[in-house]
Design a protein around this motif. Structure first.
Motif, PDB file in Angstrom:
ATOM      1  N   ARG A   1      -4.595 -20.934  31.065  1.00  0.00           N
ATOM      2  CA  ARG A   1      -3.388 -20.290  30.561  1.00  0.00           C
ATOM      3  C   ARG A   1      -2.217 -20.916  31.280  1.00  0.00           C
ATOM      4  N   LEU A   2      -1.286 -21.384  30.499  1.00  0.00           N
ATOM      5  CA  LEU A   2      -0.155 -22.110  31.043  1.00  0.00           C
ATOM      6  C   LEU A   2       1.104 -21.349  30.644  1.00  0.00           C
ATOM      7  N   ALA A   3       1.880 -20.911  31.622  1.00  0.00           N
ATOM      8  CA  ALA A   3       3.073 -20.120  31.275  1.00  0.00           C
ATOM      9  C   ALA A   3       4.329 -20.953  31.468  1.00  0.00           C
TER      10      ALA A   3
ATOM     11  N   VAL B   1       5.408 -14.389  22.056  1.00  0.00           N
ATOM     12  CA  VAL B   1       5.635 -13.186  22.863  1.00  0.00           C
ATOM     13  C   VAL B   1       6.076 -13.529  24.287  1.00  0.00           C
ATOM     14  N   ASP B   2       5.258 -14.303  24.988  1.00  0.00           N
ATOM     15  CA  ASP B   2       5.576 -14.506  26.401  1.00  0.00           C
ATOM     16  C   ASP B   2       5.587 -15.975  26.809  1.00  0.00           C
ATOM     17  N   ARG B   3       5.656 -16.860  25.834  1.00  0.00           N
ATOM     18  CA  ARG B   3       5.726 -18.300  26.128  1.00  0.00           C
ATOM     19  C   ARG B   3       4.548 -18.776  26.982  1.00  0.00           C
ATOM     20  N   THR B   4       3.360 -18.312  26.643  1.00  0.00           N
ATOM     21  CA  THR B   4       2.193 -18.869  27.333  1.00  0.00           C
ATOM     22  C   THR B   4       1.341 -19.629  26.323  1.00  0.00           C
ATOM     23  N   LEU B   5       0.716 -20.672  26.821  1.00  0.00           N
ATOM     24  CA  LEU B   5      -0.179 -21.478  25.996  1.00  0.00           C
ATOM     25  C   LEU B   5      -1.595 -21.252  26.488  1.00  0.00           C
ATOM     26  N   ASN B   6      -2.511 -21.011  25.556  1.00  0.00           N
ATOM     27  CA  ASN B   6      -3.909 -20.878  25.938  1.00  0.00           C
ATOM     28  C   ASN B   6      -4.666 -22.084  25.431  1.00  0.00           C
ATOM     29  N   LEU B   7      -5.513 -22.630  26.284  1.00  0.00           N
ATOM     30  CA  LEU B   7      -6.311 -23.748  25.798  1.00  0.00           C
ATOM     31  C   LEU B   7      -7.551 -23.935  26.638  1.00  0.00           C
TER      32      LEU B   7
ATOM     33  N   ASN C   1      13.051 -32.191  37.363  1.00  0.00           N
ATOM     34  CA  ASN C   1      13.215 -32.359  35.921  1.00  0.00           C
ATOM     35  C   ASN C   1      14.508 -31.742  35.452  1.00  0.00           C
ATOM     36  N   VAL C   2      15.180 -32.459  34.584  1.00  0.00           N
ATOM     37  CA  VAL C   2      16.529 -32.077  34.206  1.00  0.00           C
ATOM     38  C   VAL C   2      16.562 -30.937  33.190  1.00  0.00           C
ATOM     39  N   SER C   3      15.479 -30.750  32.462  1.00  0.00           N
ATOM     40  CA  SER C   3      15.523 -29.742  31.398  1.00  0.00           C
ATOM     41  C   SER C   3      15.384 -28.327  31.947  1.00  0.00           C
ATOM     42  N   ARG C   4      14.896 -28.207  33.139  1.00  0.00           N
ATOM     43  CA  ARG C   4      14.587 -26.924  33.774  1.00  0.00           C
ATOM     44  C   ARG C   4      13.417 -26.217  33.097  1.00  0.00           C
ATOM     45  N   LEU C   5      12.718 -26.927  32.260  1.00  0.00           N
ATOM     46  CA  LEU C   5      11.476 -26.367  31.722  1.00  0.00           C
ATOM     47  C   LEU C   5      10.465 -26.329  32.865  1.00  0.00           C
ATOM     48  N   GLN C   6       9.778 -25.229  32.997  1.00  0.00           N
ATOM     49  CA  GLN C   6       8.868 -25.117  34.126  1.00  0.00           C
ATOM     50  C   GLN C   6       7.514 -24.569  33.728  1.00  0.00           C
ATOM     51  N   VAL C   7       6.512 -24.962  34.465  1.00  0.00           N
ATOM     52  CA  VAL C   7       5.226 -24.305  34.342  1.00  0.00           C
ATOM     53  C   VAL C   7       5.244 -23.199  35.383  1.00  0.00           C
ATOM     54  N   LYS C   8       5.373 -21.975  34.918  1.00  0.00           N
ATOM     55  CA  LYS C   8       5.517 -20.849  35.862  1.00  0.00           C
ATOM     56  C   LYS C   8       4.198 -20.587  36.576  1.00  0.00           C
TER      57      LYS C   8
END
Lengths: 903, 452
Positions: free
Chosen positions: B226-228, B273-279, B415-422
């Motif tokens: 699970r990746l948030a 819902v919560d911006r998590t990816l399951n794989l 990283n400039v986008s501020r996208l993060q893996v929480k």
């Protein structure tokens, strides 16, 4: 496992093959596996290891999958050349296809399908039938593809055995991988069949759309491509389809995205609701743009497709022009495509930004890119009337930097801008004239001269400017000469003063008497006549108002665009050409079979001859060496056109169309010598006459062909095919014949390969040939295979060897024939003639009053022919006896020797 | 479908050759190489990735200095073929750990085995390393990574090597470790390639981020993951954005992606819902998610260029680079390039003293100034002065005939986008199961250009 595979590439100095043979027969499993690896390594680098066939096949019966796969790889490559031995493998294949291990079952079917040997194909049917219904999906998906393989070898068999139905059943399989392969196989079969085999019905559509969601990415592409041919019944169905496909736009695989886009675009044509269409366009834009974040190779494909899409639906990407701005590290092919799209998307709203970009590009390093950028500015000026002035000022700024090629490119586009907006921007002419003497490219020069002529009345020194060009008139390229001529006439009509009058004399004289260019001469004569009969009429003609040109940035023809849009996400959309313009998949067994062998290291005859045309003469010239043939061609090329006489010289013109000029220079040419026998007379071939003969050059067999087009239409798209024949002769490459204009002819040497599809039955010399072109029906004609063309260069035998071979062959292998009418006058000449055909003189003896001669010759695959000729020199009657392991060849041989002796 | 697949070395040697349909003549590898090497058509000097020659269509991509090529006679999907070529390269790299000529040659039997499973009769079957594992039996022979020259200086992992176990990314997915068991670990890399164009006055004309969340899993038993991501992540710009609409919202606010796409193993059930990816990550390297962003961001570097004419045949160029990121971050392998006027004959440089690892060079052949810097710490500023000598008068056109200044760099852990893996959650197999998780951020320049 220890060691490195690369060690298999190392070669032992001698006896590599015997060594491998020994290892292949080793009692140790590992040693055998190692040996097979070495064999595969040798095969990869192009060595001929076919002699190890039996030994390798013996390793096939193993439980070790790794080893089995290697053996199969070997089999695929060599089965063709050893069809009789390949049959040895059949039992193992059939057994494997029933193995409890599904991997082995699949492997057996997969490999059998790749072996294009008739005898093996027969045994494939039963295993294939079983595997199509196998419990394991891996086996079924492999079997599905195998049906396509079999169809390619023997379509009838597939239809007779009901494989097509089985394949269609697989469309409902519960495993999506199986469905995807069934779709791929059916689509391919449909492609090569004229009957409807695979038609997507609404029922299959539903099935496939369901499978789509569970498929692997590649399977999704197969399915989407197959479905794109489906015509929805109405707007509602189309909307439903689109809804099911749209989620595919989110896929990380670019191929899936593009295929989905294709499908959506197709269905959109049916959708009537503008809201739905607008919404779809909005959905497609981001994924399309995202394609430009992929590798540059993918970007290129995406850009070529986007180019088409924005021509049909400009709104999709209207707001995205920024993403097409060039990055400094884009490869040139990406930059060029981006420029095209920027022009297409340029609008009054964004033109300032676009111009800023173009201006920046125009000062970059890459010359071609710079030129294209300058041209782009001009195209925007022509496209956007309100922005034209801004475009021109950018062009002027660029001209002021005085970079030569920028100036020239700018002048070329400014000429077009003048034509688009007449009498609007002439104030800049003065600036242009400053760069006059730096112009050295014909197109730029011609454009500048056009501008001077067109606006002669507003340029004070127009006559001086033109005069400066006149001195070098004879040396100028034709397009500049033509412009100079017209410009001078315009000048004279506008300013009929003394200066221009003198100039016109000079120009007309130069353009009629001194030139050999018919276009120039004709135009000059017309002007001359016009000016001398009615100057007013001349004014009406020459100074007439020109039609205003329009923007050409959407230059694709509407029907072509339709066709290309239907082919989005295919090669067609990258080339911007309809599929039939480049797809040349030839459905011939011959074409294919010769290619199946592994590269054997030897160069194909083509790759060598074009590069070194003279080499043929250096290396041991056979009687018809290529050097001789080149000389022959040179003689037939027309002399350069003679300087034209004052009167238009019709002959001169015709010479320019002389047919021999069409002979491709980089082709091995026909040997000089007696003309080729006519096999298809023009009367039969609707004006197409074909003469041909098999010849042997430097140890290679060629089919020497002469095509003469006596019909009224140009002929092109020539292809050739050979029917099965005793020696399995087939084309070893594509037939390379250029388009033939009426009255033209072309010669070609088609390289031939042996033992490609050998006909059964007693040997005969019949060679049935079919030739087709794009304009006419297929032509069939018969030729004869003269055996002497097949005799190999290494047929010379030692005397002792000859005797031994003669003795070792049973007497039943001796065949003889009498030739009553033939006279041998000169022993010398006869021996030479036979030697030229690779029949080598061994010995001579006297027997009674007769001279008896012995010769040896060798057919491909090392079949020796021992020949005895008995005759009384100068007297009619020759008795010929031959002894060979293949006595059934005798009749064909006698045909050949008769021709040779008679010659 | 394709007819043939082959891999050529830079010199044109045939390393791998597989004919699937036998409908294209042999010798295509040679024909192809000659054509590409001497490409000169439509004025371009670089062959496009797709072209047709005598009825045969050739596709190629360049990977790790090798040419991956496919041929066909029919009207196939070019994106499929090009994508396939990239994937084949990836699968081979997964298996061999390192993709280069030597590793291919050493493992040719394995490569052929792979190719037979990947493609049948020209049709792609699978390119998933995970799936292939059950059909491929040869063991890879691992090439010693330490001996190798770095193939591609831009390879993102070079820089991170100090923080990461050095062998990780060159480790084969399938080969067993010398000790017999492999380490349980998973790598998640957030790689952002940024493109920025500055106008001559320093404004940002265009800016773009191409990002990828790349995963490489060495976890046994394929546990679910699970990746948030940032909870305030937005996808899709609202409404049509005008060309002149530059958001001033730099620094704060939500992360807005223009578009994104996902690997097929990703389940998006909770994403809305919560911006998590399951794989369940398959073996091998793969992109979990690709994203694209044009939302304005703070560029990590500012470039200032000053050109001063000094007499008719001389000029001075002053280049100033300011690193506008926190001082805890260090950018490395920085290269600044600037094309100079064609009539430049000489350039002498004045480097700031006290800065180590700097080089400046004038490339005579393409008249280009090259300034290399090993490291720049956030917040610092570097200047280069170059004195130019010309062979002809410049007519006041120097600025028009030189530039733009372009820059390449790598900034690890930024990283400039501020996208993060929480967070990265791995389904536990047993209570003590705690595999290594490596989450890394890297920012790289794609097209980073300042006009002058």
């Amino acid at each position: 496992m220890s060691g490195h595979d690369s060690k298999y590439f190392s070669t032992t100095k001698k006896g590599e093959i015997p060594e491998l043979k020994e290892e292949l027969n080793s009692q140790y499993k590992d040693k055998r596996k190692d040996a097979v690896k070495k064999v595969i390594a040798a095969m990869t680098v192009g060595k001929d290891v076919s002699s190890l066939f039996t030994d390798v096949v013996n390793c096939m019966q193993t439980e070790n999958l790794e080893l089995k796969k290697l053996v199969y790889l070997y089999l695929i490559n060599y089965a063709k050349s050893q069809p009789d031995l390949a049959i040895l493998a059949v039992n193992t294949f059939v057994k494997d296809s029933q193995d409890p291990n599904p991997l082995i079952r699949a492997l057996a079917v997969r490999t059998m399908g790749c072996i294009r040997v008739d005898k093996i194909t027969e045994y494939l049917c039963d295993p294939l039938q079983r595997c199509l219904k196998d419990d394991d999906p891996y086996v079924r998906k492999t079997a599905a593809i195998c049906v396509a393989k079999l169809y390619d070898i023997n379509a009838e068999l597939v239809e007779d055995r009901g494989f097509l139905e089985s394949l269609k059943d697989l469309l409902s399989d519960n495993n999506p991988m199986v469905v995807a392969n069934a779709v791929a196989a059916l689509a391919e079969i449909q492609e090569s069949s004229s009957r409807p085999i695979f038609e997507v019905t609404s029922n299959t559509l539903t099935k496939l759309l369901t499978a789509l969601n569970e498929c692997t990415e590649w399977g999704q592409v197969f399915i989407l491509d197959a479905l794109s041919k489906y015509k929805a019944a109405d707007a509602r169905e189309a909307e439903n389809i689109v809804e099911r496909v749209t989620p595919r736009l989110q896929h990380a695989n670019c191929a899936v995205v593009l295929s989905a886009v294709k499908m959506i675009l197709q269905q959109m044509e049916l959708i009537t609701s503008t809201d739905v269409v607008r919404n779809l366009c909005k959905k497609m834009a981001p994924p399309l743009v995202t394609l430009l974040s992929a590798e540059p190779e993918i970007q290129y494909v995406a850009l070529r497709n986007i180019n088409l899409i924005v021509q049909r639906r400009p709104t999709i990407l209207a707001h995205e022009i920024k993403v097409f701005f060039c990055k400094y590290n884009d490869p040139i092919y990406v930059k060029m495509e981006k420029l095209e799209i920027m022009i297409k998307l340029a609008s009054d709203r964004n033109i300032d930004q676009v111009l800023l970009e173009f201006k920046e590009y125009a000062t970059e390093v890459d010359v071609d890119f710079v030129r294209k950028a300058v041209r782009a500015i001009g195209r925007c000026a022509i496209k956007l009337e309100r922005a034209a002035e801004r475009c021109i000022s950018v062009l002027l700024e660029l001209i002021k930097i005085k970079v030569n090629y920028v100036v020239q490119e700018a002048i070329i586009v400014i000429k077009d801008i003048f034509r688009r907006y007449p009498n609007t921007y002439e104030s800049i002419i003065a600036t242009l004239c400053e760069s006059l003497d730096t112009l050295d490219e014909p197109e730029a020069k011609a454009s500048m001269i056009w501008i001077i002529g067109e606006y002669a009345e507003r340029i004070d020194n127009a006559d001086e400017l033109l005069e400066s060009f006149l001195e070098s008139f004879p040396e100028e390229p034709p397009q500049v000469q033509l412009q100079l001529l017209t410009a001078t006439v315009k000048l004279f009509l506008k300013k009929p003063t003394e200066g221009p009058q003198q100039m016109i004399q000079v120009v007309l004289n130069n353009a009629t008497v001194e030139t050999d260019n018919p276009d120039l001469r004709d135009r000059a004569y017309i002007y001359w006549r016009l000016l001398s009969t009615d100057p007013e009429a001349a004014k009406d003609v020459v100074l007439a108002e020109k039609p205003v040109i329009t923007d050409d940035s959407n230059q694709l023809d509407a029907s072509l665009l339709d066709e290309l849009l239907a082919n989005i996400a295919t090669l067609s959309s990258v080339y911007h050409k309809p599929p039939e313009a480049f797809v040349t998949r030839v459905k011939t067994a011959t074409q294919r079979s010769e290619d199946e062998e592994y590269p054997d290291g030897s160069e194909t005859p083509y790759s060598e001859s074009p590069a070194h045309p003279a080499d043929g003469g250096v290396s041991s010239p056979p009687p018809t060496s290529s050097a001789a043939s080149y000389a022959g061609v040179r003689q037939s090329t027309p002399a350069p056109a003679v300087p034209a006489a004052p009167v238009p010289d019709l002959l001169g013109d015709l010479m320019g169309m002389d047919n021999s000029a069409i002979v491709l220079v980089d082709q091995p040419s026909t040997p000089a010598g007696p003309p080729l026998p006519v096999l298809l007379p023009a009367s039969t071939g609707q004006g197409l006459q074909i003469s041909a003969q098999l010849v042997r050059l430097d140890g290679q067999i060629f089919y020497s062909l002469l095509f003469e087009n006596n019909s009224q239409i140009p002929l092109d798209g020539f292809m050739i095919q050979f029917n099965k024949n005793t020696f399995g002769l087939a084309a070893a490459g594509p037939l390379q014949v250029p388009q033939l204009q009426p009255g033209a002819s072309a010669t070609t040497l088609l390289p031939m390969a042996l033992f490609q599809n050998v006909s059964a039955g007693p040997p005969n010399s019949l060679l049935q040939v079919a030739v087709k072109n794009s304009q006419q029906p297929v032509w069939y004609f018969n030729d004869k295979i003269s055996l002497q063309v097949l005799f190999t260069e290494d047929g010379r035998m030692e005397r002792g060897n000859f005797l031994e071979t003669w003795r070792s062959l049973p007497d039943s292998n001796e065949v003889s024939k009498d030739f009553q009418g033939i006279v041998v006058n000169s022993v010398e000449a006869t021996i030479d003639r036979l030697a030229a055909s690779n029949m080598f003189f061994i010995a001579k003896r006297k027997h009674a009053n007769q001279d008896v001669f012995y010769f040896s010759a060798k057919l491909p695959r090392g079949i020796p022919i021992l020949i005895e000729l008995a005759t009384v020199v100068g007297t009619p009657g020759v008795k010929c006896a031959i002894k060979t392991p293949n006595p059934e060849m005798a009749p064909v041989f006698f045909e050949a020797i008769e021709t040779l002796l008679k010659a | 479908m394709i007819s043939q697949f082959f891999v050529l070395s830079q010199r044109g040697d045939n390393i791998v050759f597989r004919d699937y349909r036998g409908e294209v003549q042999k010798g295509t590898a040679e024909i192809f190489f000659r054509k590409v090497k001497f490409w000169k058509e439509d004025g371009h000097e670089e062959a496009p990735p797709v072209f047709n020659l005598d009825g045969v269509n050739y596709f190629h991509v360049k990977v790790a200095g090798l040419l991956f090529v496919a041929t066909t006679r029919v009207n196939v999907s070019p994106s499929l073929v090009l994508e396939l070529l990239q994937r084949i390269a990836r699968v081979i790299k997964d298996y061999l750990g390192i993709l280069n000529e030597e590793s291919l040659r050493k493992n040719f039997v394995l490569v052929y085995e792979l190719l037979d499973e990947v493609i049948d009769f020209g049709y792609v079957q699978t390119t998933s390393t995970e799936v292939l594992k059950s059909y491929v039996f040869n063991e890879p022979i691992v090439v010693d990574a330490a001996r190798l020259q770095p193939l591609n200086p831009a390879a993102i992992f070079m820089q991170g090597s100090k923080r990461m176990p050095g062998t990780a990314v060159t480790k084969s997915v399938v080969a067993t470790e010398p000790g017999g068991r492999s380490r349980e670990e998973i790598f998640v890399d957030i790689i952002e390639k940024i493109s920025v164009t500055f106008s001559s006055s320093g404004y940002i004309l265009t800016s773009e981020i191409d990002g990828t969340i790349q995963m490489k899993s060495y976890l046994s038993g394929n546990p679910e993951i699970r990746l948030a991501l940032n909870e305030d992540l937005n996808i899709g710009r609202s409404g049509g954005r005008s060309l002149y609409d530059y958001r001033s919202s730099t620094g704060s606010g939500a992360v807005i992606l223009d578009d994104c796409n996902f690997h097929e193993s990703v389940r998006l059930d909770n994403f809305e819902v919560d911006r998590t990816l399951n794989l369940v990550p398959p073996d091998g390297e793969f992109p979990v998610m690709n994203y694209r962003m044009t939302q304005e961001f703070k560029p990590p570097f500012r470039i200032n260029t000053l050109i001063e004419e000094a007499g008719t045949l001389k000029a001075e160029v002053i280049l100033k680079i300011s690193a506008e990121f926190p001082s805890s971050i260090t950018a490395n392998t920085i290269l600044v390039q600037m094309p100079l006027p064609k009539y430049t004959t000489r350039a002498t440089f004045e480097l700031e003293s006290g800065v180590i690892g700097q080089t400046a060079d004038f490339k005579e052949v393409n008249k280009r100034l090259e300034w290399g810097i090993k490291k720049i710490v956030g917040g610092s500023e570097l200047t280069l002065r170059a004195k130019l000598t010309f062979s002809q008068e410049s007519h006041g056109n120097i600025t028009k005939e030189s530039g733009p200044v372009s820059m390449t760099f790598t900034i690890p852990m930024y990283n400039v986008s501020r996208l993060q893996v929480k967070y990265l959650q791995i389904a536990k197999k047993f209570s003590a199961y705690n595999p290594y998780r490596w989450v890394r951020y890297v920012t790289q320049a794609n097209s980073y250009v300042a006009r002058i």
